[in-house]
Design an enzyme around this catalytic site. Structure first.
Site, PDB file in Angstrom:
ATOM      1  N   SER A  25     -13.074  38.887 -20.318  1.00  0.00           N
ATOM      2  CA  SER A  25     -12.914  39.716 -21.273  1.00  0.00           C
ATOM      3  C   SER A  25     -11.719  40.486 -21.204  1.00  0.00           C
ATOM      4  CB  SER A  25     -14.038  40.846 -21.422  1.00  0.00           C
ATOM      5  OG  SER A  25     -13.815  41.698 -20.057  1.00  0.00           O
ATOM      6  N   TYR A  58     -13.077  37.823 -25.475  1.00  0.00           N
ATOM      7  CA  TYR A  58     -13.682  38.657 -26.011  1.00  0.00           C
ATOM      8  C   TYR A  58     -13.500  40.068 -25.651  1.00  0.00           C
ATOM      9  CZ  TYR A  58     -16.879  38.835 -22.036  1.00  0.00           C
ATOM     10  OH  TYR A  58     -17.112  39.123 -20.636  1.00  0.00           O
TER      11      TYR A  58
END
EC number: 4.1.1.11
Length: 126
Positions: A25, A58
């Site tokens: 992430s 993400y």
């Protein structure tokens, strides 16, 4: 016809952390996410201005007001602390919707200070 359009953009944010051993992430200050309309767990593309790397991951929420941009997991190999990034999210919509769509763009200073927000990217002059 379905088109993929720029939805939100964080322009020239600075990497404050890179953690190879964190669970993937990119942690982004929640204020920055709000400014660009990026949601937690949303897919993002990251463009490293300093080394030319382009990668996908993400978004996860970073502490609000912290100015954090932390590239985590395998993506930490693509950016170093101090690198300038462009972080983008995209949305799919019909051709008709795309013709009136405006992205949320947030521009930053060298120390991750939000300078201004816009609903368009200026026309590039020849």
């Amino acid at each position: 016809m379905i088109r993929t359009m720029l939805q939100g953009k964080l322009h020239r944010v600075k990497v404050t952390q890179a953690d190879l051993h964190y669970e993937g992430s990119c942690a982004i200050d929640q204020d920055f996410m709000d400014a660009a309309g990026i949601l937690e767990y949303e897919a993002i593309d990251i463009y490293n201005v300093d080394n030319g790397q382009r990668f996908s991951t993400y978004a996860i929420a970073g502490e609000r007001g912290s100015r954090i941009i932390s590239v985590n997991g395998a993506a930490a190999r693509c950016a170093c602390v101090g690198d300038k990034l462009i972080i983008c999210s995209y949305v799919q919509m019909s051709d008709e919707q795309a013709r009136s769509h405006s992205p949320k763009v947030a521009y930053f200073s060298g120390e991750n200070e939000l300078q201004r927000q816009a609903k368009a990217i200026p026309v590039q002059v020849a």
